[in-house]
Design a protein around this motif. Structure first.
Motif, short mmCIF file in Angstrom:
data_model
loop_
_atom_site.label_atom_id
_atom_site.label_comp_id
_atom_site.label_asym_id
_atom_site.label_seq_id
_atom_site.Cartn_x
_atom_site.Cartn_y
_atom_site.Cartn_z
N VAL A 6 0.84 -1.19 0.00
CA VAL A 6 0.00 0.00 0.00
C VAL A 6 0.87 1.24 0.00
O VAL A 6 1.81 1.35 0.80
CB VAL A 6 -0.94 0.04 1.23
CG1 VAL A 6 -1.86 1.25 1.15
CG2 VAL A 6 -1.75 -1.25 1.33
N SER A 7 0.55 2.16 -0.90
CA SER A 7 1.19 3.48 -0.89
C SER A 7 0.21 4.49 -0.32
O SER A 7 -0.90 4.63 -0.84
CB SER A 7 1.60 3.90 -2.30
OG SER A 7 2.67 3.12 -2.78
N LEU A 22 -2.97 0.35 8.69
CA LEU A 22 -2.76 -0.63 7.63
C LEU A 22 -1.61 -1.57 7.97
O LEU A 22 -1.67 -2.77 7.72
CB LEU A 22 -2.49 0.10 6.31
CG LEU A 22 -3.70 0.80 5.68
CD1 LEU A 22 -3.25 1.76 4.60
CD2 LEU A 22 -4.69 -0.22 5.11
N HIS A 27 -0.24 -5.16 6.20
CA HIS A 27 0.10 -4.63 4.89
C HIS A 27 1.53 -4.06 4.90
O HIS A 27 2.03 -3.59 5.93
CB HIS A 27 -0.87 -3.53 4.47
CG HIS A 27 -2.29 -4.00 4.32
ND1 HIS A 27 -2.70 -4.75 3.25
CD2 HIS A 27 -3.38 -3.83 5.12
CE1 HIS A 27 -3.99 -5.03 3.38
NE2 HIS A 27 -4.43 -4.49 4.51
N VAL A 29 3.54 -1.09 3.90
CA VAL A 29 3.09 0.29 3.68
C VAL A 29 4.28 1.22 3.41
O VAL A 29 5.29 1.16 4.11
CB VAL A 29 2.29 0.82 4.88
CG1 VAL A 29 1.77 2.23 4.62
CG2 VAL A 29 1.14 -0.12 5.21
N THR A 171 2.86 -1.38 -6.38
CA THR A 171 1.88 -1.04 -5.36
C THR A 171 0.56 -1.70 -5.71
O THR A 171 0.14 -1.70 -6.86
CB THR A 171 1.70 0.49 -5.31
OG1 THR A 171 2.93 1.10 -4.90
CG2 THR A 171 0.62 0.88 -4.30
N ASP A 172 -0.09 -2.26 -4.71
CA ASP A 172 -1.38 -2.92 -4.93
C ASP A 172 -2.56 -1.99 -4.63
O ASP A 172 -3.66 -2.22 -5.12
CB ASP A 172 -1.50 -4.17 -4.03
CG ASP A 172 -0.39 -5.16 -4.30
OD1 ASP A 172 -0.13 -5.46 -5.48
OD2 ASP A 172 0.25 -5.62 -3.33
N LEU A 173 -2.34 -0.97 -3.83
CA LEU A 173 -3.40 -0.07 -3.39
C LEU A 173 -2.80 1.29 -3.08
O LEU A 173 -1.71 1.38 -2.51
CB LEU A 173 -4.10 -0.63 -2.14
CG LEU A 173 -5.11 0.27 -1.42
CD1 LEU A 173 -6.34 0.50 -2.29
CD2 LEU A 173 -5.50 -0.35 -0.07
N VAL A 175 -3.72 4.96 -1.13
CA VAL A 175 -4.60 5.73 -0.26
C VAL A 175 -4.23 7.20 -0.40
O VAL A 175 -3.07 7.58 -0.17
CB VAL A 175 -4.49 5.29 1.21
CG1 VAL A 175 -5.39 6.17 2.10
CG2 VAL A 175 -4.84 3.83 1.38
N ALA A 319 -9.97 -1.24 2.93
CA ALA A 319 -8.90 -1.96 2.23
C ALA A 319 -9.09 -3.47 2.35
O ALA A 319 -8.80 -4.22 1.40
CB ALA A 319 -7.55 -1.55 2.81
#
Length: 322
Positions: A6-7, A22, A27, A29, A171-173, A175, A319
């Motif tokens: 996650v970014s 997260l 995750h 991060v 990155t998968d997600l 925010v 998430a």
């Protein structure tokens, strides 16, 4: 989403709180920002837990409740910079909004001798006060201890991360919790600044805070923190001016000294201006149509710190469902 990469865009209190939650859920991060939390509006805030001019949301009270509970837990550790202090919310109209008290377990009516001239009522409560010079380094260190990484760079648009920013391998997600920059990142022109000017005075021994949003001379609040008192303020909608104004400072001093006479004659330790990232409604949702899954978390106005842990938990919950 199973534990992934996650970014988090934004290193202010909302970005750091979100990264923390997260990371707690497993995750990997990375926080990406072009400035530190201290250089953001988070570093300017008086940081009294109170929903000052926050955007609307049907989840506002649950977020407030979750954040207050977390801050009360943190207050047990002096190293966090969080203290519980009594104080007064001044009301100058009979229909003042008290919905925020749904998130406060104990409060009472202020008596006449606890209110300034012209007030019609008020609420007395013990609420968290967060000393940001202590809290922000603590929060960043907590994130780092959970394995959160930090990258200093400017991101123009969220889709720029699809090529492999964040950590090696992509990155998968994403925010978006970047305060005033959030709108640019997501082509959302509904975000606007609310300029807040503050000054800090040496603490003459004040133990209680007071906030008077409808003071006839303008917004007024006095928040004692560790060794200093943060005094404000302004709420100039649409102003991008980040330079302190001398005339505005004189007016702030006039208002706060009327509220708390013990402040009269105290030297100014520092002065600052922050741009509160406002929106008519807080945006906390999955944002479709991008090269990567995106969650938006912005538009908190003057309540970013107040809502931080509640919104961070909500982002982590969202998430988990992506």
């Amino acid at each position: 989403m199973v534990a992934g990469r996650v970014s988090v865009l934004g290193a202010g209190v909302m970005g750091l709180s979100t990264a923390h939650e997260l990371a707690l859920r497993g995750h990997s991060v990375t926080v990406i920002a072009d400035r530190t939390a201290e250089a953001s509006v988070s570093g300017v805030a008086a940081a009294l837990w109170f929903p000052h001019r926050s955007g609307a949301s049907p989840f506002l009270v649950p977020w407030l409740l979750a954040a207050r509970r977390r801050f009360e837990q943190l207050a047990a550790d002096r190293g966090t910079g969080v203290d519980l202090r009594p104080g007064t919310v001044v009301e100058r109209s009979a229909d003042a909004d008290r919905s925020w008290t749904e998130a406060v377990p104990k409060y009472r009516e202020a008596t006449a001798d606890e209110l300034p001239p012209g007030a019609v009522a008020g609420v007395r409560a013990v609420l968290p006060v967060i000393s940001m010079p202590h809290y922000l380094p603590w929060l960043r260190a907590r994130c780092a201890a959970l394995g959160v990484r930090f990258a200093t760079r400017t991101v123009g648009r969220v889709d720029d991360l699809a090529g492999g920013a964040g950590r090696a391998g992509g990155t998968d997600l994403v925010v978006v919790a970047a305060g005033m920059r959030s709108g640019d990142l997501l082509d959302d022109d509904s975000v606007y600044p609310v300029r807040g000017q503050v000054l800090r005075l040496p603490d003459p021994g004040i133990t209680e805070w007071i906030t008077d949003e409808d003071h006839p001379g303008g917004l007024a609040y006095v928040v004692p923190r560790r060794g200093e008192v943060v005094c404000g303020g302004t709420g100039e909608i649409g102003s991008w001016d980040t330079a302190p104004d001398a005339g505005t400072e004189r007016e702030i001093l006039r208002r706060v000294c009327a509220l708390v006479p013990a402040l009269a004659g105290r030297p100014v330790l520092s002065r600052a201006v922050g741009l509160r990232p406002a929106r008519d409604a807080i945006r906390l949702e999955h944002v479709p149509g991008h090269a990567l899954p995106v969650i938006a978390c912005y538009g908190h106005g003057g309540a970013g710190i107040t809502l931080s842990w509640g919104c961070a938990q909500a982002v982590a919950d969202l998430a988990d469902r992506i």
